[in-house]
Design a protein around this motif. Structure first.
Motif, PDB file in Angstrom:
ATOM      1  N   ILE A 166       0.829  -1.206   0.000  1.00 23.34           N
ATOM      2  CA  ILE A 166       0.000   0.000   0.000  1.00 23.34           C
ATOM      3  C   ILE A 166       0.866   1.261   0.000  1.00 23.34           C
ATOM      4  CG2 ILE A 166      -1.597   1.371   1.410  1.00 23.34           C
ATOM      5  CD1 ILE A 166      -2.956  -1.230   2.220  1.00 23.34           C
ATOM      6  N   ILE A 167       1.884   1.282   0.843  1.00 20.20           N
ATOM      7  CA  ILE A 167       2.754   2.463   0.927  1.00 20.20           C
ATOM      8  C   ILE A 167       3.530   2.654  -0.373  1.00 20.20           C
ATOM      9  CG2 ILE A 167       4.708   3.472   2.147  1.00 20.20           C
ATOM     10  CD1 ILE A 167       3.724   1.934   4.645  1.00 20.20           C
ATOM     11  N   LEU A 168       4.008   1.563  -0.947  1.00 20.13           N
ATOM     12  CA  LEU A 168       4.751   1.654  -2.206  1.00 20.13           C
ATOM     13  C   LEU A 168       3.867   2.198  -3.323  1.00 20.13           C
ATOM     14  CD1 LEU A 168       7.235   1.102  -3.941  1.00 20.13           C
ATOM     15  CD2 LEU A 168       6.463  -1.252  -4.199  1.00 20.13           C
ATOM     16  N   LEU A 169       2.644   1.709  -3.424  1.00 20.14           N
ATOM     17  CA  LEU A 169       1.722   2.190  -4.457  1.00 20.14           C
ATOM     18  C   LEU A 169       1.359   3.652  -4.237  1.00 20.14           C
ATOM     19  CD1 LEU A 169      -0.665  -0.899  -4.843  1.00 20.14           C
ATOM     20  CD2 LEU A 169       1.173  -0.182  -6.366  1.00 20.14           C
ATOM     21  N   THR A 170       1.313   4.070  -2.970  1.00 15.05           N
ATOM     22  CA  THR A 170       1.057   5.482  -2.679  1.00 15.05           C
ATOM     23  C   THR A 170       2.224   6.346  -3.132  1.00 15.05           C
ATOM     24  OG1 THR A 170      -0.281   4.866  -0.740  1.00 15.05           O
ATOM     25  CG2 THR A 170       0.479   7.138  -0.866  1.00 15.05           C
ATOM     26  N   ARG A 171       3.443   5.897  -2.862  1.00 15.97           N
ATOM     27  CA  ARG A 171       4.628   6.634  -3.287  1.00 15.97           C
ATOM     28  C   ARG A 171       4.686   6.762  -4.803  1.00 15.97           C
ATOM     29  NH1 ARG A 171       9.280   7.031  -0.178  1.00 15.97           N
ATOM     30  NH2 ARG A 171      10.066   8.173  -1.978  1.00 15.97           N
ATOM     31  N   LEU A 172       4.228   5.728  -5.494  1.00 15.22           N
ATOM     32  CA  LEU A 172       4.257   5.747  -6.954  1.00 15.22           C
ATOM     33  C   LEU A 172       3.057   6.480  -7.560  1.00 15.22           C
ATOM     34  CD1 LEU A 172       5.428   2.073  -7.627  1.00 15.22           C
ATOM     35  CD2 LEU A 172       6.796   4.146  -7.788  1.00 15.22           C
ATOM     36  N   GLY A 173       2.135   6.932  -6.698  1.00 14.27           N
ATOM     37  CA  GLY A 173       0.982   7.680  -7.175  1.00 14.27           C
ATOM     38  C   GLY A 173      -0.169   6.840  -7.667  1.00 14.27           C
ATOM     39  N   LEU A 174      -0.142   5.548  -7.419  1.00 12.78           N
ATOM     40  CA  LEU A 174      -1.208   4.661  -7.876  1.00 12.78           C
ATOM     41  C   LEU A 174      -2.330   4.520  -6.850  1.00 12.78           C
ATOM     42  CD1 LEU A 174       1.015   1.860  -9.460  1.00 12.78           C
ATOM     43  CD2 LEU A 174      -0.096   3.787 -10.603  1.00 12.78           C
ATOM     44  N   LEU A 175      -2.054   4.901  -5.605  1.00 14.50           N
ATOM     45  CA  LEU A 175      -3.064   4.883  -4.547  1.00 14.50           C
ATOM     46  C   LEU A 175      -2.980   6.189  -3.775  1.00 14.50           C
ATOM     47  CD1 LEU A 175      -3.102   1.347  -2.835  1.00 14.50           C
ATOM     48  CD2 LEU A 175      -4.909   2.417  -4.177  1.00 14.50           C
ATOM     49  N   ASN A 176      -4.070   6.524  -3.062  1.00 11.54           N
ATOM     50  CA  ASN A 176      -4.044   7.668  -2.160  1.00 11.54           C
ATOM     51  C   ASN A 176      -4.936   7.358  -0.963  1.00 11.54           C
ATOM     52  OD1 ASN A 176      -6.855   8.675  -2.703  1.00 11.54           O
ATOM     53  ND2 ASN A 176      -6.008   8.929  -4.762  1.00 11.54           N
ATOM     54  N   PRO A 177      -4.790   8.096   0.144  1.00 16.59           N
ATOM     55  CA  PRO A 177      -5.567   7.803   1.354  1.00 16.59           C
ATOM     56  C   PRO A 177      -7.074   7.853   1.146  1.00 16.59           C
ATOM     57  CG  PRO A 177      -3.765   9.311   1.835  1.00 16.59           C
ATOM     58  CD  PRO A 177      -3.811   9.166   0.350  1.00 16.59           C
ATOM     59  N   ALA A 178      -7.523   8.739   0.260  1.00 19.32           N
ATOM     60  CA  ALA A 178      -8.966   8.841   0.018  1.00 19.32           C
ATOM     61  C   ALA A 178      -9.516   7.539  -0.563  1.00 19.32           C
ATOM     62  CB  ALA A 178      -9.252  10.013  -0.928  1.00 19.32           C
ATOM     63  N   LYS A 179      -8.795   6.965  -1.528  1.00 21.15           N
ATOM     64  CA  LYS A 179      -9.222   5.690  -2.116  1.00 21.15           C
ATOM     65  C   LYS A 179      -9.219   4.577  -1.074  1.00 21.15           C
ATOM     66  CE  LYS A 179      -7.664   6.553  -6.861  1.00 21.15           C
ATOM     67  NZ  LYS A 179      -6.732   6.103  -7.946  1.00 21.15           N
ATOM     68  N   LEU A 180      -8.197   4.573  -0.234  1.00 17.60           N
ATOM     69  CA  LEU A 180      -8.096   3.537   0.793  1.00 17.60           C
ATOM     70  C   LEU A 180      -9.249   3.650   1.791  1.00 17.60           C
ATOM     71  CD1 LEU A 180      -4.256   3.657   1.502  1.00 17.60           C
ATOM     72  CD2 LEU A 180      -5.514   1.877   0.292  1.00 17.60           C
ATOM     73  N   ALA A 181      -9.604   4.890   2.157  1.00 16.52           N
ATOM     74  CA  ALA A 181     -10.710   5.085   3.103  1.00 16.52           C
ATOM     75  C   ALA A 181     -12.043   4.667   2.494  1.00 16.52           C
ATOM     76  CB  ALA A 181     -10.755   6.542   3.550  1.00 16.52           C
ATOM     77  N   LYS A 182     -12.235   4.988   1.215  1.00 12.60           N
ATOM     78  CA  LYS A 182     -13.491   4.639   0.550  1.00 12.60           C
ATOM     79  C   LYS A 182     -13.663   3.124   0.402  1.00 12.60           C
ATOM     80  CE  LYS A 182     -14.069   8.886  -2.165  1.00 12.60           C
ATOM     81  NZ  LYS A 182     -14.121   9.460  -3.538  1.00 12.60           N
ATOM     82  N   THR A 183     -12.571   2.442   0.217  1.00 11.90           N
ATOM     83  CA  THR A 183     -12.635   0.989   0.000  1.00 11.90           C
ATOM     84  C   THR A 183     -12.403   0.207   1.297  1.00 11.90           C
ATOM     85  OG1 THR A 183     -10.264   0.965  -0.577  1.00 11.90           O
ATOM     86  CG2 THR A 183     -11.857   1.195  -2.389  1.00 11.90           C
ATOM     87  N   ARG A 184     -12.545   0.857   2.456  1.00 12.07           N
ATOM     88  CA  ARG A 184     -12.286   0.187   3.738  1.00 12.07           C
ATOM     89  C   ARG A 184     -13.205  -1.014   3.930  1.00 12.07           C
ATOM     90  NH1 ARG A 184     -12.017   4.214   6.832  1.00 12.07           N
ATOM     91  NH2 ARG A 184      -9.905   4.165   7.685  1.00 12.07           N
ATOM     92  N   LYS A 185     -14.491  -0.863   3.615  1.00 13.41           N
ATOM     93  CA  LYS A 185     -15.426  -1.982   3.804  1.00 13.41           C
ATOM     94  C   LYS A 185     -15.053  -3.170   2.917  1.00 13.41           C
ATOM     95  CE  LYS A 185     -19.395   0.846   5.184  1.00 13.41           C
ATOM     96  NZ  LYS A 185     -20.789   1.239   4.874  1.00 13.41           N
ATOM     97  N   ILE A 186     -14.709  -2.865   1.672  1.00 16.38           N
ATOM     98  CA  ILE A 186     -14.307  -3.936   0.754  1.00 16.38           C
ATOM     99  C   ILE A 186     -13.018  -4.592   1.246  1.00 16.38           C
ATOM    100  CG2 ILE A 186     -13.594  -4.459  -1.611  1.00 16.38           C
ATOM    101  CD1 ILE A 186     -15.327  -2.134  -2.543  1.00 16.38           C
ATOM    102  N   ALA A 187     -12.086  -3.750   1.721  1.00 15.03           N
ATOM    103  CA  ALA A 187     -10.805  -4.269   2.216  1.00 15.03           C
ATOM    104  C   ALA A 187     -11.018  -5.195   3.408  1.00 15.03           C
ATOM    105  CB  ALA A 187      -9.885  -3.116   2.601  1.00 15.03           C
ATOM    106  N   TYR A 188     -11.894  -4.808   4.314  1.00 15.16           N
ATOM    107  CA  TYR A 188     -12.157  -5.654   5.488  1.00 15.16           C
ATOM    108  C   TYR A 188     -12.831  -6.962   5.087  1.00 15.16           C
ATOM    109  CZ  TYR A 188     -10.698  -2.578   9.259  1.00 15.16           C
ATOM    110  OH  TYR A 188      -9.935  -1.844  10.131  1.00 15.16           O
ATOM    111  N   PHE A 189     -13.682  -6.894   4.090  1.00 14.05           N
ATOM    112  CA  PHE A 189     -14.312  -8.124   3.603  1.00 14.05           C
ATOM    113  C   PHE A 189     -13.269  -9.062   3.008  1.00 14.05           C
ATOM    114  CE2 PHE A 189     -16.088 -10.495  -0.016  1.00 14.05           C
ATOM    115  CZ  PHE A 189     -17.030 -11.263   0.651  1.00 14.05           C
ATOM    116  N   VAL A 190     -12.361  -8.496   2.213  1.00 15.44           N
ATOM    117  CA  VAL A 190     -11.300  -9.309   1.606  1.00 15.44           C
ATOM    118  C   VAL A 190     -10.377  -9.887   2.675  1.00 15.44           C
ATOM    119  CG1 VAL A 190      -9.300  -9.260   0.067  1.00 15.44           C
ATOM    120  CG2 VAL A 190     -11.389  -8.055  -0.577  1.00 15.44           C
ATOM    121  N   LEU A 191     -10.022  -9.060   3.669  1.00 16.09           N
ATOM    122  CA  LEU A 191      -9.153  -9.530   4.743  1.00 16.09           C
ATOM    123  C   LEU A 191      -9.827 -10.635   5.552  1.00 16.09           C
ATOM    124  CD1 LEU A 191      -7.624  -6.181   6.083  1.00 16.09           C
ATOM    125  CD2 LEU A 191      -6.531  -7.894   4.640  1.00 16.09           C
ATOM    126  N   THR A 192     -11.115 -10.485   5.795  1.00 14.31           N
ATOM    127  CA  THR A 192     -11.865 -11.534   6.514  1.00 14.31           C
ATOM    128  C   THR A 192     -11.879 -12.820   5.714  1.00 14.31           C
ATOM    129  OG1 THR A 192     -13.277  -9.845   7.534  1.00 14.31           O
ATOM    130  CG2 THR A 192     -14.069 -12.123   7.577  1.00 14.31           C
TER     131      THR A 192
END
Length: 241
Positions: A166-192
Motif C-alpha cells: 500500500i505504501i509503495l503504491l502510494t509513493r508511486l501515485g497509484l493509490l491515495n488515502p482517500a481511495k483507501l478510506a473509501k474501499t475500507r469496507k471492501i478491504a475488510y471483507f477481503v481480509l476476513t
C-alpha cells in the motif's frame, strides 16, 4: 535492434536466475546438515514425537525443512537480484522509492512468519487439541504436522506484505488515502475472507489472523496519508522550479 535488446534482457535474466539457483543449492546443502536441530526445535510445540508412515517420509522431512530454510535464507538475494534486473528500466525517482522498500518486504515477511509460528500456530493447535480431549487420541504424522504448520505460517508471511504494498503504491501515485478510506469496507471483507481461507474452520483462529491484518491496514492508511502529503509537496516543488 529490438531482438538484440530482448536477447540482452533474457541473458541478464538468465544470469540473475543462475545466481539465485546456485545460492539456493548451497543454502540447501548447508541447511540439510542442521535439519535434526530445526526438527527438534519445531516439534516442541507438538508435545509428542511425530510418526512416519514409511521410510520415504524421512527424506520428505529433510527435504522440506532444508528447502524451507534455504528459501528464507535466499529471499534477500532474490529481492536484490530482482531489483538489479528492473533497475535500468525505471526512473531515478522510482529507483529511490523501490530501493527503500525492498528490505522492508523481507522484514515484514519474516515478521509474518514469526507471528504465524509463535502466536497463530500454537493457538490453533491448542484449540484443536481441546476438541479431541477425552474423546480421541491424537497422533501426529510428520507430513501432516509440517504441512499444517507451513499452510498457516507462509500465507501469513505473505499477508503481512500488505502495508508495504500500500505504501509503495502510494509513493508511486497509484493509490491515495482517500481511495483507501473509501474501499475500507471492501478491504475488510477481503481480509476476513483471506483470514478464513488460511486458517482452520473456526472463529477463534480467523479472529487471531484478522486482528493484526486489520491493524496493519489501518496503520497503512495512516502512513499513506503522510507519504501522500510528502508526494504532493514534492510535486508542487518540482512544478515551481
Amino acid at each position: 535492434m529490438e531482438e538484440l535488446k530482448l536477447e540482452e534482457h533474457l541473458g541478464e535474466l538468465r544470469k540473475r536466475l543462475i545466481i539465485i539457483l546456485v545460492f539456493f543449492v548451497l543454502s540447501f546443502a548447508g541447511a540439510f546438515a542442521f535439519v535434526p536441530n530445526v526438527y527438534d526445535w519445531i516439534v516442541e510445540t507438538a508435545g509428542q514425537q511425530l510418526a512416519i508412515l514409511g521410510p520415504s517420509d524421512i527424506l520428505w522431512i529433510y527435504f522440506t525443512l532444508a528447502g524451507s530454510c534455504a528459501l528464507i535464507i535466499t529471499t534477500p538475494l532474490i529481492l536484490y537480484q530482482l531489483w538489479r534486473f528492473v533497475e535500468p528500466a525505471i526512473t531515478t525517482e522510482e529507483k529511490g522509492i523501490v530501493g527503500v522498500y525492498i528490505p522492508a518486504v523481507f522484514l515484514f515477511f519474516i515478521i509474518g512468519i514469526l507471528f504465524g509460528y509463535f502466536i497463530l500456530f500454537p493457538s490453533v493447535l491448542a484449540f484443536l487439541q481441546t476438541l479431541a480431549e477425552d474423546h480421541l487420541v491424537m497422533m501426529y504424522t510428520a507430513e501432516r504436522y509440517f504441512g499444517f504448520l507451513f499452510n498457516l505460517t507462509i500465507p501469513i508471511g505473505l499477508l503481512f506484505e500488505i502495508p508495504i504494498l500500500i505504501i509503495l503504491l502510494t509513493r508511486l501515485g497509484l493509490l491515495n488515502p482517500a481511495k483507501l478510506a473509501k474501499t475500507r469496507k471492501i478491504a475488510y471483507f477481503v481480509l476476513t475472507l483471506l483470514a478464513t481461507l488460511v486458517t482452520p474452520p473456526d472463529l477463534i483462529s480467523a479472529l487471531i489472523v484478522l486482528a493484526p491484518l486489520a491493524l496493519l491496514y489501518e496503520m497503512s492508511i495512516s502512513i499513506s496519508k503522510v507519504v501522500y502529503k510528502r508526494r504532493l509537496a514534492r510535486l508542487a516543488a518540482i512544478s515551481e522550479t
